[in-house]
Design an enzyme around this catalytic site. Structure first.
Site, mmCIF file in Angstrom:
data_model
loop_
_atom_site.group_PDB
_atom_site.id
_atom_site.type_symbol
_atom_site.label_atom_id
_atom_site.label_comp_id
_atom_site.label_asym_id
_atom_site.label_seq_id
_atom_site.Cartn_x
_atom_site.Cartn_y
_atom_site.Cartn_z
ATOM 1 N N GLU A 128 25.650 39.768 42.629
ATOM 2 C CA GLU A 128 26.087 41.100 42.171
ATOM 3 C C GLU A 128 27.617 41.202 42.106
ATOM 4 O OE1 GLU A 128 23.920 44.106 41.328
ATOM 5 O OE2 GLU A 128 25.849 44.005 40.319
ATOM 6 N N VAL B 238 30.134 40.099 38.856
ATOM 7 C CA VAL B 238 30.386 40.828 37.603
ATOM 8 C C VAL B 238 30.775 42.269 37.909
ATOM 9 C CG1 VAL B 238 29.415 41.546 35.388
ATOM 10 C CG2 VAL B 238 28.701 39.376 36.415
ATOM 11 N N GLY C 97 32.888 43.723 39.957
ATOM 12 C CA GLY C 97 33.149 44.142 41.344
ATOM 13 C C GLY C 97 32.066 45.027 41.937
ATOM 14 N N ILE D 107 30.486 47.601 40.730
ATOM 15 C CA ILE D 107 29.488 48.234 39.843
ATOM 16 C C ILE D 107 28.173 47.455 39.938
ATOM 17 C CG2 ILE D 107 28.919 48.851 37.474
ATOM 18 C CD1 ILE D 107 31.893 48.947 36.834
ATOM 19 N N GLU E 144 44.833 36.583 38.988
ATOM 20 C CA GLU E 144 44.154 35.439 39.588
ATOM 21 C C GLU E 144 45.188 34.328 39.801
ATOM 22 O OE1 GLU E 144 40.734 35.137 40.131
ATOM 23 O OE2 GLU E 144 40.314 37.152 39.411
ATOM 24 N N ASP F 38 38.049 35.137 32.600
ATOM 25 C CA ASP F 38 37.320 35.793 33.701
ATOM 26 C C ASP F 38 36.302 36.797 33.142
ATOM 27 O OD1 ASP F 38 37.276 37.004 36.644
ATOM 28 O OD2 ASP F 38 37.724 38.677 35.301
ATOM 29 N N LYS G 253 31.992 36.677 33.069
ATOM 30 C CA LYS G 253 31.117 37.793 33.467
ATOM 31 C C LYS G 253 30.129 38.121 32.339
ATOM 32 C CE LYS G 253 34.815 39.643 36.378
ATOM 33 N NZ LYS G 253 36.003 40.473 36.408
HETATM 34 N N1 HSE Z 1 40.754 39.465 38.212
HETATM 35 C C1 HSE Z 1 39.607 40.296 37.979
HETATM 36 C C2 HSE Z 1 40.053 41.593 37.328
HETATM 37 C C3 HSE Z 1 38.825 40.626 39.219
HETATM 38 O O1 HSE Z 1 41.236 41.819 37.128
HETATM 39 O O2 HSE Z 1 39.176 42.369 36.985
HETATM 40 C C4 HSE Z 1 37.955 39.491 39.642
HETATM 41 O O3 HSE Z 1 37.102 39.075 38.627
#
Ligand code: HSE
Length: 428
Positions: free
Chosen positions: A131, A134, A136, A138, A192, A203, A207
């Protein structure tokens, strides 16, 4: 089920310590909800002697996360190290091989190896839950896997990288350029370790590839996603898009078509008064479209200690309650290997051109667009900059290949001062 659930946690950074904190502070609540106690048996991190704000002496310490994953006295290996190769992958494979359940926040590892890990874990009778990988805090994985399980999913869309959304919305709000905001994000610790994961759209692409797999019953296919970051977005794009009633977002869209799976993560224009258009700062938003339910909007914190630890805990609680779901919502050996389709879905486009300020320049551009089958909806010319004229065109719905043809032919008019910028408009 009354015996305690025993955890081995690898990675004691922001998220790992957030999980330890919840387990310390909410024992009674967790026991009430699961009927059993949830205990940390052992932990592992790169550095042992570091002030983490809590005393961790009660837990066994393992230098090597692989050894932690193989311990007989843990039920779940909680992988919060990150990185898609190296120690995280090695320890994950060791955990699965020794029959442990896995809870992870590692989107990169699952985007690259999710299918093989799911096959292996399901063969061994263990589960993988993710969970926190993807968006955070949510609960989008659970919404898609469980809440919308009775729907055929039509489309998955969303803003899934808070850093990019912060940069784009701050450019709009403050009139500062991309480079200044990138620097600010570095100073605020938003980026990151490899910033290209954020601003290059990778990133967010990781997701989206995980959501696609659940939504469409397909094997994770990150490698064939159409991917573009936000690095080439200039302040004038933000300003001129706003002038036409739009906001620029790094938007992910995935849908199954007759030609295959369409997945793209790219900067797009969205109406400024739409829910996604109004999304500010580091917040994420996912839109799930099901044939029965219609559109479901999920909005919340995409990163941070509390939100991400909340998502990790939801997986631990799910396992503690005895729920055992397939990794991607159906047995991994039934997931199809979908061919990827390049984006053929028509859409309106925003085109920014810097034209030489000569008689007939605009007419020549309009002719090329017309010949390629691209119809102009709206157009604006802005104040002249020396000998050039900035021109903004919003097209009617057009096929991407018609737009590409026009963009290839426009330079031959000899009327351009700079490379055109073209961005898709999504009517979300
Ligand atoms: N670096 C990501 C963001 C958070 O800025 O949403 C971790 O996936």
């Amino acid at each position: 089920m009354t015996h305690p659930l025993r955890l081995g946690i690898a990675g004691l950074g922001t998220v790992g310590m957030g999980v330890v904190k919840i387990l310390h502070e909410k024992q009674a609540l967790l026991k009430g909800r699961t009927g059993r106690s949830i205990e940390i048996t052992a932990v592992s991190a790169r550095t042992k002697d570091k002030d983490r704000g809590m005393i961790l002496d009660a837990y066994a310490w393992e230098e090597d996360p692989v050894k932690l994953a193989q311990r007989d006295d843990i039920d779940i290996f909680v992988e919060l190290m990150g990185g898609h190769e190296g120690s995280a992958l090695e320890a994950t494979k060791a955990a699965i091989a020794s029959g442990k359940d896995l809870v992870t926040a590692n989107k990169a590892m699952l985007a690259h190896h999710g299918h093989e890990l799911a096959l292996q874990s399901e063969k061994n009778g263990s589960v993988i839950r993710f969970e926190a990988a993807v968006a955070g805090g949510i609960p989008v994985i659970k919404s898609l896997t469980e809440g919308l399980a009775g729907n055929k999913i039509i489309r998955v869309m969303g803003v899934m990288n808070g850093t990019c959304n912060y940069i784009l919305t701050q450019m709009q709000a403050t009139g500062r350029g991309y480079n200044a905001l990138f620097k600010e994000c570095a100073e605020l610790g938003f980026l990151e370790a490899d910033p290209n994961l954020d601003v290059g759209g990778i990133d967010a692409g990781h997701k989206l590839s995980l959501l696609s797999s659940i939504a469409f019953g397909t094997q994770v296919n990150f490698d064939e996603m159409e991917l573009e970051g936000i690095q080439r977005i200039e302040l004038k794009d933000i300003e001129q898009a706003a002038d036409m009633g739009f906001r620029i977002k790094l938007l992910g869209v995935a849908q199954m078509t007759e030609r295959g799976l369409e997945q793209r993560m790219s900067p797009c224009l969205v109406p400024q008064n739409s829910p996604i258009g109004q999304l500010e700062g580091g917040t994420n938003m996912i839109v799930l479209e099901g044939d029965e339910v219609g559109q479901v909007f999920l909005r919340g914190a995409g990163a941070g200690q509390g939100p991400t630890a909340s998502a990790v805990m939801s997986d631990i609680i799910e396992i503690a309650r005895g729920t055992r779901l397939s990794t991607f919502g159906q047995p991994a050996n039934t997931l199809e290997k979908a061919g990827s389709a390049s984006s053929l879905t028509p859409a309106p486009y925003y085109i920014r051109l810097s034209l030489l300020d000569k008689p007939g320049a605009l007419a020549k551009i309009a002719t090329v667009l017309g010949q390629a089958g691209v119809s102009i909806d709206r157009m604006r010319q802005y104040g002249h900059e020396d000998k050039t004229a900035p021109v903004l065109i919003v097209t009617h719905e057009t096929l991407p290949r018609a737009l590409d043809q026009a963009l290839r032919q426009i330079p031959a008019t000899g009327m351009l001062d700079d490379t055109p910028v073209a961005l898709r408009i999504e009517n979300v």
